[in-house]
Design an enzyme around this catalytic site. Structure first.
Site, mmCIF file in Angstrom:
data_model
loop_
_atom_site.group_PDB
_atom_site.id
_atom_site.type_symbol
_atom_site.label_atom_id
_atom_site.label_comp_id
_atom_site.label_asym_id
_atom_site.label_seq_id
_atom_site.Cartn_x
_atom_site.Cartn_y
_atom_site.Cartn_z
ATOM 1 N N HIS A 1 0.886 -1.173 0.000
ATOM 2 C CA HIS A 1 0.000 0.000 0.000
ATOM 3 C C HIS A 1 0.923 1.221 0.000
ATOM 4 O O HIS A 1 1.543 1.512 1.022
ATOM 5 C CB HIS A 1 -0.874 0.028 1.256
ATOM 6 C CG HIS A 1 -1.723 -1.201 1.432
ATOM 7 N ND1 HIS A 1 -3.039 -1.267 1.050
ATOM 8 C CD2 HIS A 1 -1.431 -2.419 1.952
ATOM 9 C CE1 HIS A 1 -3.532 -2.461 1.331
ATOM 10 N NE2 HIS A 1 -2.573 -3.181 1.886
ATOM 11 N N PHE A 2 1.023 1.896 -1.153
ATOM 12 C CA PHE A 2 2.008 2.984 -1.263
ATOM 13 C C PHE A 2 1.388 4.382 -1.176
ATOM 14 O O PHE A 2 2.065 5.382 -1.320
ATOM 15 C CB PHE A 2 2.851 2.816 -2.530
ATOM 16 C CG PHE A 2 3.934 1.753 -2.395
ATOM 17 C CD1 PHE A 2 4.219 1.149 -1.183
ATOM 18 C CD2 PHE A 2 4.681 1.362 -3.500
ATOM 19 C CE1 PHE A 2 5.229 0.182 -1.066
ATOM 20 C CE2 PHE A 2 5.690 0.399 -3.391
ATOM 21 C CZ PHE A 2 5.956 -0.196 -2.177
ATOM 22 N N ARG A 3 0.064 4.452 -0.931
ATOM 23 C CA ARG A 3 -0.601 5.674 -0.441
ATOM 24 C C ARG A 3 -0.742 6.809 -1.441
ATOM 25 O O ARG A 3 -1.292 7.845 -1.062
ATOM 26 C CB ARG A 3 0.129 6.214 0.806
ATOM 27 C CG ARG A 3 0.362 5.207 1.917
ATOM 28 C CD ARG A 3 -0.908 4.569 2.376
ATOM 29 N NE ARG A 3 -0.725 3.796 3.618
ATOM 30 C CZ ARG A 3 -1.551 2.843 4.016
ATOM 31 N NH1 ARG A 3 -2.614 2.525 3.278
ATOM 32 N NH2 ARG A 3 -1.347 2.206 5.138
ATOM 33 N N ASN B 1 -6.554 0.918 -2.207
ATOM 34 C CA ASN B 1 -7.186 1.773 -1.187
ATOM 35 C C ASN B 1 -6.446 3.091 -1.037
ATOM 36 O O ASN B 1 -6.050 3.500 0.051
ATOM 37 C CB ASN B 1 -7.322 1.042 0.155
ATOM 38 C CG ASN B 1 -6.032 0.515 0.707
ATOM 39 O OD1 ASN B 1 -5.125 0.163 -0.045
ATOM 40 N ND2 ASN B 1 -5.929 0.444 2.016
ATOM 41 N N HIS C 1 -8.693 -10.038 0.615
ATOM 42 C CA HIS C 1 -8.412 -9.810 2.037
ATOM 43 C C HIS C 1 -9.553 -10.506 2.757
ATOM 44 O O HIS C 1 -10.694 -10.030 2.739
ATOM 45 C CB HIS C 1 -8.375 -8.321 2.356
ATOM 46 C CG HIS C 1 -8.108 -8.029 3.794
ATOM 47 N ND1 HIS C 1 -7.129 -7.172 4.220
ATOM 48 C CD2 HIS C 1 -8.688 -8.502 4.933
ATOM 49 C CE1 HIS C 1 -7.127 -7.112 5.552
ATOM 50 N NE2 HIS C 1 -8.072 -7.927 6.005
ATOM 51 N N ASP D 1 2.678 -6.701 2.617
ATOM 52 C CA ASP D 1 1.532 -5.864 3.009
ATOM 53 C C ASP D 1 2.031 -4.528 3.589
ATOM 54 O O ASP D 1 1.473 -4.010 4.558
ATOM 55 C CB ASP D 1 0.623 -6.591 4.008
ATOM 56 C CG ASP D 1 -0.703 -5.872 4.221
ATOM 57 O OD1 ASP D 1 -1.068 -5.024 3.400
ATOM 58 O OD2 ASP D 1 -1.382 -6.178 5.229
ATOM 59 N N HIS E 1 1.789 3.986 8.244
ATOM 60 C CA HIS E 1 1.053 5.077 8.900
ATOM 61 C C HIS E 1 2.085 5.868 9.694
ATOM 62 O O HIS E 1 3.080 5.294 10.162
ATOM 63 C CB HIS E 1 -0.017 4.532 9.852
ATOM 64 C CG HIS E 1 -1.048 3.692 9.165
ATOM 65 N ND1 HIS E 1 -2.069 4.223 8.418
ATOM 66 C CD2 HIS E 1 -1.209 2.344 9.107
ATOM 67 C CE1 HIS E 1 -2.825 3.250 7.925
ATOM 68 N NE2 HIS E 1 -2.330 2.098 8.331
HETATM 69 O O1 DOR Z 1 -3.254 -3.571 8.345
HETATM 70 C C1 DOR Z 1 -3.618 -3.278 7.223
HETATM 71 N N1 DOR Z 1 -3.522 -2.013 6.769
HETATM 72 N N2 DOR Z 1 -4.151 -4.212 6.435
HETATM 73 C C2 DOR Z 1 -4.699 -3.916 5.232
HETATM 74 O O2 DOR Z 1 -5.116 -4.814 4.530
HETATM 75 C C3 DOR Z 1 -4.814 -2.513 4.788
HETATM 76 C C4 DOR Z 1 -3.745 -1.736 5.404
HETATM 77 C C5 DOR Z 1 -3.753 -0.260 5.142
HETATM 78 O O3 DOR Z 1 -4.000 0.125 3.982
HETATM 79 O O4 DOR Z 1 -3.450 0.500 6.041
#
Ligand code: DOR
Length: 439
Positions: A65-67, A97, A179, A304, A308
């Site tokens: 997840h590279f935001r 996402n 997921h 994964d 954050h």
């Molecule tokens: O812990 C997680 N955070 N699991 C996920 O599948 C999504 C991810 C996120 O995008 O922060």
């Protein structure tokens, strides 16, 4: 570097596709590996003395997840790809996402353009399923597959009922990655445990049964339509045992280093930094997952990577977000396990590169062989170095593995025949390419 410049890597311990080690040289020209031999006499634009180092196919991380776009305060495609290059990751598959969600061709095109502008490594993107975007899921190109959040998600990307899931499995043939957590059960347990602020409760709210329920449902739908299914970040012994008994040939599964190497005891040490979805489990789950990986029940490894900021993580549970970074540490973590005798070097390389290329049908990647892309990582298996917060390149600036003393760190990472990282220095002008996915 011109498009047909050459590299000659000399005196490396080369991991061959057979799993054997060849002490010798590798010649690359342009983006390709052209020759592998004990002693190559050709000259090249650059010679690299790899004495004492081991050459592996570059890591392909199939869940990150590279935001970008939308959440760049946590990470962006440039910082994430720098972290990849440092970690020996030469290709990644990124999740939908982001903001906006990657649920349309336009959003996919936007990500591909951003990646072409700023990624040091190769990239591919998932298209996210919603309850209402079947035409996009069928037609969007190029994509590594469809991502379904069966649970652990709010808003548009949550597809948590069998009625909504069924048509997605019924239509088309491209890979579906799930997921797998049961949202209904999570909702009920959130209420049951409301008011508890110890982050360790997270593993009880989103418990093993929640994961098992969803994995069972995904398997049922995959069998109904013989649909290619990939189960993301398998976290429980129960799911591993289910797959051991009943895994159709078109189904694959992955596990993260954190679900192999961390467990619920981590909450005491690092609090909410240990909080992720699906959650960390028990030492017994660690052991069962390891055995399933060794036995081929689990096919490969993904990080994964879900960064954050420390500020966000400092909020009290359940306001703290789930997720942890991983691309910088995954290869060294797994190679350290190999050096400690838990598995072989060839197994690590299969789990982190070859098997991923096979499952996602990425041509010419995942092996050191003539004609394959020159995506390579030269690692040092002789020395140990701890994970240090101040050395991390991920924008979030922390790791759940801080102070772990690891071997197998990348000394040099090569992407399409270009040196992207060497001995602590990034070559930020290097650009990766969009991955192709056959069939
Ligand atoms: O812990 C997680 N955070 N699991 C996920 O599948 C999504 C991810 C996120 O995008 O922060």
């Amino acid at each position: 570097m011109s498009s047909d410049s050459s590299l000659l890597i000399r005196h490396a311990r080369i991991l061959m596709p057979t799993g054997d080690i060849l002490l010798g040289d590798v010649l690359t020209r342009g983006q390709e590996i052209v020759q592998i031999a004990p002693d190559i006499s050709a000259s090249a634009d650059r010679e690299i003395d790899a004495t004492g180092l081991t050459l592996l196919p570059g890591v392909i991380d199939p869940q990150v997840h590279f935001r970008e776009p939308g959440l760049e305060h946590k990470e962006d495609l440039f910082t994430a790809s720098c972290a990849c290059a440092k970690g020996g990751v030469t290709s990644f598959l990124e999740m939908p996402n982001t903001r906006p969600l990657t649920t349309t061709q336009a959003a996919l095109d936007d990500k591909l353009k951003r990646a072409a502008d700023k990624c040091l490594v190769n990239y591919g993107f998932f298209i996210g399923a919603t309850p209402a975007n079947l035409p996009d899921l069928r037609e969007a190109q190029p994509t590594c597959g469809i991502k379904i959040f069966m649970g652990s998600m709010r808003g548009g990307l949550l597809v948590d009922s069998e009625e909504a899931l069924d048509p997605i499995f019924a239509e088309g043939s491209r890979l579906i990655a799930v997921h797998a957590e049961d949202q209904q059960r999570i909702r009920e347990r959130r209420e049951k445990f409301a008011g508890i602020n110890d982050p360790a409760i997270h593993s009880q709210i989103q418990d093993n049964q929640a994961a098992l329920n969803a994995t069972q449902l995904a398997l049922k739908l995959s069998k109904k339509y013989q649909r290619r299914l990939h189960i993301l970040h398998l976290s429980t012994g129960e799911e591993a045992e289910l797959l051991r008994r009943d895994k159709p040939s078109w189904v694959t599964a992955e596990v993260t280093p954190q679900h192999l190497l961390l467990n619920t005891s981590a909450y005491e040490k690092i609090g909410t930094l240990a909080q992720m979805n699906p959650p960390l489990r028990s030492p017994q789950d660690n052991a069962t997952l390891w055995q399933a990986l060794l036995d081929g029940v689990i096919d490969f490894i993904a990080t994964d990577h879900a960064p954050h900021t420390l500020e966000e993580k400092a909020q009290t549970y359940p306001n703290s977000p789930s997720g942890m970074p991983g691309v910088e540490t995954s290869l060294a973590l797994m190679l350290t396990q190999a050096i400690q005798g838990r598995c072989t070097l060839a197994q690590v390389s299969n789990w982190m590169s070859t098997a991923v290329a096979k499952a996602y049908r990425i041509p010419n990647k995942g092996a050191i062989a003539p004609g394959y892309d020159a995506d390579l990582v030269l690692v040092d298996l002789e020395n140990y170095h701890p994970v240090r917060r101040e050395e991390l390149l991920t924008k979030c600036g922390w790791s759940p593995f801080e102070s772990w003393n690891l071997t197998g760190w990348s000394v040099m990472t090569i992407v399409g025949g270009q040196v992207a990282y060497e001995r602590g220095k990034l070559h930020t002008e290097v650009r990766g390419q969009a991955l192709r996915f056959d069939g």
